[in-house]
Design an enzyme around this catalytic site. Structure first.
Site, PDB file in Angstrom:
ATOM      1  CE  LYS A   1      29.233  -8.280 -47.877  1.00  0.00           C
ATOM      2  NZ  LYS A   1      29.323  -8.997 -46.593  1.00  0.00           N
TER       3      LYS A   1
ATOM      4  CB  SER B   1      41.917 -16.939 -28.809  1.00  0.00           C
ATOM      5  OG  SER B   1      41.066 -16.071 -29.421  1.00  0.00           O
TER       6      SER B   1
ATOM      7  CG  HIS C   1      23.797 -19.749 -46.101  1.00  0.00           C
ATOM      8  ND1 HIS C   1      23.683 -19.786 -44.724  1.00  0.00           N
ATOM      9  CD2 HIS C   1      24.685 -18.751 -46.384  1.00  0.00           C
ATOM     10  CE1 HIS C   1      24.477 -18.857 -44.193  1.00  0.00           C
ATOM     11  NE2 HIS C   1      25.097 -18.223 -45.172  1.00  0.00           N
TER      12      HIS C   1
ATOM     13  CB  CYS D   1      28.488 -18.071 -47.533  1.00  0.00           C
ATOM     14  SG  CYS D   1      27.678 -16.784 -46.576  1.00  0.00           S
TER      15      CYS D   1
ATOM     16  CB  THR E   1      39.691 -18.972 -32.175  1.00  0.00           C
ATOM     17  OG1 THR E   1      39.701 -17.581 -32.541  1.00  0.00           O
ATOM     18  CG2 THR E   1      41.023 -19.349 -31.563  1.00  0.00           C
TER      19      THR E   1
ATOM     20  NE  ARG F   1      22.101 -14.225 -40.211  1.00  0.00           N
ATOM     21  CZ  ARG F   1      23.252 -14.280 -40.884  1.00  0.00           C
ATOM     22  NH1 ARG F   1      23.649 -15.402 -41.451  1.00  0.00           N
ATOM     23  NH2 ARG F   1      24.006 -13.202 -41.006  1.00  0.00           N
TER      24      ARG F   1
ATOM     25  NE  ARG G   1      33.817 -11.732 -50.104  1.00  0.00           N
ATOM     26  CZ  ARG G   1      32.904 -11.893 -49.161  1.00  0.00           C
ATOM     27  NH1 ARG G   1      31.808 -11.150 -49.151  1.00  0.00           N
ATOM     28  NH2 ARG G   1      33.074 -12.806 -48.230  1.00  0.00           N
TER      29      ARG G   1
HETATM   30  P1  A2P Z   1      39.223 -14.374 -31.302  1.00  0.00           P
HETATM   31  O1  A2P Z   1      38.612 -15.753 -31.093  1.00  0.00           O
HETATM   32  O2  A2P Z   1      40.518 -14.234 -30.587  1.00  0.00           O
HETATM   33  O3  A2P Z   1      38.255 -13.255 -31.056  1.00  0.00           O
HETATM   34  P2  A2P Z   1      33.773 -15.516 -35.753  1.00  0.00           P
HETATM   35  O4  A2P Z   1      33.525 -15.178 -37.207  1.00  0.00           O
HETATM   36  O5  A2P Z   1      33.338 -16.893 -35.402  1.00  0.00           O
HETATM   37  O6  A2P Z   1      33.252 -14.470 -34.840  1.00  0.00           O
HETATM   38  O7  A2P Z   1      35.397 -15.515 -35.597  1.00  0.00           O
HETATM   39  C1  A2P Z   1      36.187 -14.394 -35.877  1.00  0.00           C
HETATM   40  C2  A2P Z   1      37.650 -14.789 -35.857  1.00  0.00           C
HETATM   41  O8  A2P Z   1      38.450 -13.633 -36.123  1.00  0.00           O
HETATM   42  C3  A2P Z   1      38.128 -15.325 -34.528  1.00  0.00           C
HETATM   43  O9  A2P Z   1      39.143 -16.283 -34.718  1.00  0.00           O
HETATM   44  C4  A2P Z   1      38.695 -14.068 -33.869  1.00  0.00           C
HETATM   45  O10 A2P Z   1      39.640 -14.313 -32.864  1.00  0.00           O
HETATM   46  C5  A2P Z   1      39.369 -13.433 -35.055  1.00  0.00           C
HETATM   47  N1  A2P Z   1      39.605 -12.006 -34.830  1.00  0.00           N
HETATM   48  C6  A2P Z   1      38.704 -11.038 -34.600  1.00  0.00           C
HETATM   49  N2  A2P Z   1      39.304  -9.835 -34.409  1.00  0.00           N
HETATM   50  C7  A2P Z   1      40.627 -10.059 -34.532  1.00  0.00           C
HETATM   51  C8  A2P Z   1      41.801  -9.236 -34.453  1.00  0.00           C
HETATM   52  N3  A2P Z   1      41.727  -7.929 -34.222  1.00  0.00           N
HETATM   53  N4  A2P Z   1      43.025  -9.813 -34.650  1.00  0.00           N
HETATM   54  C9  A2P Z   1      43.112 -11.138 -34.896  1.00  0.00           C
HETATM   55  N5  A2P Z   1      42.052 -11.966 -34.990  1.00  0.00           N
HETATM   56  C10 A2P Z   1      40.828 -11.444 -34.809  1.00  0.00           C
END
Ligand code: A2P
Length: 341
Positions: free
Chosen positions: A217, A44, A246, A132, A15, A239, A103
């Site tokens: 990094k 989600s 980028h 990236c 997501t 940023r 990494r």
């Molecule tokens: P969620 O949407 O349920 O929070 P971004 O880099 O755009 O912030 O997205 C981070 C991604 O990592 C999202 O899909 C988020 O899901 C997922 N995520 C963050 N923490 C966890 C967790 N503890 N377990 C599974 N997925 C995670």
């Protein structure tokens, strides 16, 4: 992608800003998928994501999610990767991890296919996707290094907010609206300072040497990927109020002389590179043109007036694609093509 075999695939963090692009890349590349699991946090679970015209429900990531998975693409942050990548590997998956968790582990390959796919083997089960900013820089510098031998790099980055995830893009949107509407600026949560109409010289945390983690990094990952363990590299990572892609100003010094003309000719035929360099006609790489593209765009290629064997150039790429999702899918494609999966 031509292949008769099909694979059980999982995207962890599906997501998120990168996870969504991973799905899109799998779609665009017609990745040979037998089944697809889309995983995220419990926040989600149940949400629907579309893939190839179908709706797929997001499942909560757990140890059971790993069962039966052959290829897992991770982009849910370093904490999730540290805990779950080994579980997926144990269950038999090849994991390509977009976080910083693995990494710099000497046992884990850190791969940009245009540069060092030769470090991959049948034994590679956990493969790290680099930062990236590092990826797009090494794609452009590798062909020049082969010709003239890199001696030193100075780089300044102009990084988009999507590099810090969806919530950072939302901060840029809300702050921009607040400035234009002359209302009270919301307090920054994800980014360390106001990003609307601003440039912020901090990405990730500061380290003892005064550089940020993002900057170091670039030093450590470039050395590892290019197999130049002592290469001097000094980065300033900034940023900027851009949603995607980028940009980087790079000054590179070489052991042997190399002209701008030679460099341009080499880059024009380099894999993954597109030269956009016609300043007289206002043609140079731009973040908004790179958005949605998998290539790395190079322009403003010129001889450095401050160094006899130096070149300077402007390198732009979509940080969510070559900088993350595409590089990860590309690694998986190489693993399949070589018969390692
Ligand atoms: P969620 O949407 O349920 O929070 P971004 O880099 O755009 O912030 O997205 C981070 C991604 O990592 C999202 O899909 C988020 O899901 C997922 N995520 C963050 N923490 C966890 C967790 N503890 N377990 C599974 N997925 C995670």
């Amino acid at each position: 992608m031509m292949n008769s075999k099909q694979f059980h695939v999982a995207v962890v963090g599906a997501t998120g800003a990168v996870g969504r692009e991973m799905l899109r890349m799998l779609e665009v590349r017609r990745f040979p998928i037998a089944s697809l699991k889309v995983l995220a946090s419990e926040r989600s679970a149940g949400q629907m994501l579309s893939f190839n015209g179908q709706s797929i429900p997001v499942e909560r990531l757990s140890a059971e999610s790993a069962r039966g998975v052959q290829i897992a693409l991770f982009s849910a942050g370093a904490t999730v990767s540290k805990e779950y990548a080994p579980i997926f590997v144990k269950e038999g998956a090849v994991v390509v991890d977009n976080s910083s968790a693995w990494r710099m582990d000497p046992a884990i390959p850190l791969v940009v296919p245009e540069v060092n796919s030769k470090v991959l083997s049948k034994k590679s089960r956990l493969i790290a996707n680099p930062n990236c900013s590092t990826i797009q820089m090494v794609v452009a510098l590798q062909p020049l290094h082969k010709k003239a031998g890199l001696k030193r790099i100075i780089v300044s980055t102009y990084q988009s907010t999507s590099g810090a995830g969806q919530s950072a893009m939302e901060e840029l949107r809300q702050q921009t609206q607040a400035v234009l509407n002359k209302t009270v600026l919301p307090v920054p949560k994800k980014l360390p300072a106001i990003i609307a109409f601003n440039c912020v010289p901090q990405i990730d945390v500061f380290l003892e040497n005064g550089y940020t983690k993002e900057e170091m990094k670039m030093t450590y990952e470039t050395r590892k990927i290019m197999n130049l363990p002592k290469l001097p590299l000094s980065a300033t990572a900034v940023r900027v109020p851009v949603f995607r892609s980028h940009s980087e100003a790079v000054w590179a010094e070489f052991s042997k002389p190399i002209t701008a003309k030679q460099a341009t000719a080499l880059l024009a035929k380099a894999p993954g590179v597109v030269v956009v360099d016609d300043p007289a006609n206002k043609k140079y790489p731009l973040a908004i043109d790179a958005e949605g593209k998998i290539e790395t765009f190079v322009g403003r290629i010129r001889e450095d007036i401050s160094s006899k064997k130096g070149l300077t150039m402007w390198i732009v790429s979509d940080n969510l694609l070559k900088g993350a999702a595409w590089n990860a899918v590309q690694i998986a494609e190489v693993m399949i093509a070589k018969g390692y999966i």
